[in-house]
Design an enzyme around this catalytic site. Structure first.
Site, PDB file in Angstrom:
ATOM      1  N   MET A   1      41.758  37.159  29.866  1.00 41.20           N
ATOM      2  CA  MET A   1      42.705  37.477  28.794  1.00 41.20           C
ATOM      3  C   MET A   1      44.106  37.643  29.374  1.00 41.20           C
ATOM      4  O   MET A   1      44.996  38.214  28.735  1.00 41.20           O
ATOM      5  CB  MET A   1      42.275  38.750  28.065  1.00 41.20           C
ATOM      6  CG  MET A   1      40.908  38.582  27.400  1.00 41.20           C
ATOM      7  SD  MET A   1      40.646  39.660  26.014  1.00 41.20           S
ATOM      8  CE  MET A   1      40.739  41.248  26.806  1.00 41.20           C
TER       9      MET A   1
ATOM     10  N   GLY B   1      41.924  41.163  40.890  1.00 36.44           N
ATOM     11  CA  GLY B   1      40.549  40.928  40.434  1.00 36.44           C
ATOM     12  C   GLY B   1      40.424  39.525  39.853  1.00 36.44           C
ATOM     13  O   GLY B   1      39.526  38.755  40.229  1.00 36.44           O
ATOM     14  N   HIS B   2      41.336  39.175  38.949  1.00 36.22           N
ATOM     15  CA  HIS B   2      41.317  37.831  38.360  1.00 36.22           C
ATOM     16  C   HIS B   2      41.466  36.765  39.462  1.00 36.22           C
ATOM     17  O   HIS B   2      40.766  35.754  39.465  1.00 36.22           O
ATOM     18  CB  HIS B   2      42.485  37.650  37.382  1.00 36.22           C
ATOM     19  CG  HIS B   2      42.419  38.526  36.166  1.00 36.22           C
ATOM     20  ND1 HIS B   2      43.338  39.518  35.919  1.00 36.22           N
ATOM     21  CD2 HIS B   2      41.547  38.560  35.126  1.00 36.22           C
ATOM     22  CE1 HIS B   2      43.054  40.115  34.782  1.00 36.22           C
ATOM     23  NE2 HIS B   2      41.958  39.567  34.281  1.00 36.22           N
TER      24      HIS B   2
ATOM     25  N   SER C   1      31.939  41.659  38.142  1.00 35.53           N
ATOM     26  CA  SER C   1      30.911  42.666  37.844  1.00 35.53           C
ATOM     27  C   SER C   1      31.512  43.972  37.343  1.00 35.53           C
ATOM     28  O   SER C   1      30.785  44.885  36.973  1.00 35.53           O
ATOM     29  CB  SER C   1      29.957  42.901  39.012  1.00 35.53           C
ATOM     30  OG  SER C   1      30.628  42.937  40.201  1.00 35.53           O
TER      31      SER C   1
ATOM     32  N   SER D   1      42.479  46.717  36.615  1.00 29.46           N
ATOM     33  CA  SER D   1      42.296  46.364  35.212  1.00 29.46           C
ATOM     34  C   SER D   1      43.666  46.121  34.599  1.00 29.46           C
ATOM     35  O   SER D   1      44.638  46.798  34.953  1.00 29.46           O
ATOM     36  CB  SER D   1      41.609  47.525  34.478  1.00 29.46           C
ATOM     37  OG  SER D   1      41.796  47.398  33.088  1.00 29.46           O
TER      38      SER D   1
END
Ligand code: AMP
Length: 284
Positions: free
Chosen positions: A30, A36-37, A148, A185
């Site tokens: 998104m 992380g991405h 995860s 996040s």
């Protein structure tokens, strides 16, 4: 790097890739990329000839009182970051392209969404499985890569891939964390500096649960959850959505821990809902 906004264009491109005998890894996101991405894109590069990143804030996976309208967006920066990984294409479709007015088909699982995040985020996973189905059908990737951190999401997509006979390998990548262990996040930017300190309660609770199970040999799920509840509540701004100890495959609650369990948390820090999880093997 190609930038596609129309379904037909990315479809045509992906078909050409496959005709050449090359493969595609899909990384659905998104946007508002963090490390992380990028780790998922990197994994895609290792595994396939091409990485396609979809960037779509999917309205159908947000509840009425959730943050769809304020979800962080930084498309220019995202494009720059994706270029650093040398992904082959970004799919940046708008809402009308994905959900035209006459749209009326949804994909929904019967069991797995009734646990954990699905309990308070009614309809969330129906939105997730619908958009992922559409992306699978449009791009026909050979592999699809997920983090995860969203453990339940990965389990649901694995199940859906099996149930609907997609010939797509689901790859799971570990959670990337900040130096102080807060799971990265896109929503972390909502946190004030005081709330940011309370957000550490999640990763610390994972560590604490692991210590209780592995070192202290406390194998009673209820007693562990009670202690973690007290711990989380000792931090300001926290409001517990759920603390769960469950079977990693079925997501059913576990009371007597005999084998590896999923310990998962969803905690609101002020208005920001954060999740984190760990698999704990009582034997190590
Ligand atoms: P999102 O843009 O938040 O929907 O996430 C897109 C993908 O990135 C999902 O597969 C997430 O599980 C994954 N992801 C999000 N945060 C992290 C993280 N900290 N580490 C690894 N993967 C992540």
């Amino acid at each position: 790097m190609k930038l596609f906004k129309k379904i037909v264009d990315i479809q045509t491109w992906a078909e050409k890739i496959h005709k050449k005998g090359e493969d595609i890894a899909l990384v659905p996101t998104m946007g508002c990329f963090h490390k992380g991405h990028l780790s998922l894109m990197q994994k895609g590069k290792e595994l396939c000839n091409h990485v396609v990143v979809s960037l779509f804030v999917n309205p159908t996976q947000f509840g009425k009182n959730e943050d769809f309208n304020s979800y962080p967006e930084n498309i220019k920066k995202d494009i720059k970051l994706a270029k650093t990984i040398d992904v082959s294409a970004i799919f940046l479709a708008d809402k009308k392209e994905i959900y035209p007015e006459k749209f009326q088909t949804y994909v929904e699982l019967t069991h797995l969404p009734s646990y954990l995040c699905g309990r308070t985020r009614q309809g969330h996973f129906k939105g997730v499985t619908t958009i992922i189905t559409k992306l699978f059908n449009i791009i026909k990737p050979d592999k699809a890569i997920f983090g995860s951190k969203d453990f339940q999401q990965v389990q649901i997509i694995r199940q859906m891939t099996y149930d609907l006979n997609y010939n797509i390998e689901i790859i799971e990548c570990p959670t990337v964390r900040e130096d102080d262990n807060l799971a990265m996040s896109s929503r972390n930017i909502y946190l004030t500096s005081e709330q940011r300190k309370s957000a550490l309660s999640l990763s610390r609770a994972l560590k604490k649960a692991k210590k209780m199970i592995v070192k202290e040999k406390n194998l009673n799920g209820d007693s562990i959850k009670n202690e973690i509840e007290r711990y989380i509540n000792s931090f300001p701004f926290t409001e517990i959505d759920y603390i769960a100890l469950c079977d990693p495959e079925t997501l059913r609650n576990v009371i007597n821990i005999k084998k590896s369990v999923l310990f998962a948390l969803a905690i609101k820090i002020g208005k920001t809902r954060l999740i984190d999880n760990i698999i704990i093997n009582p034997a190590k």
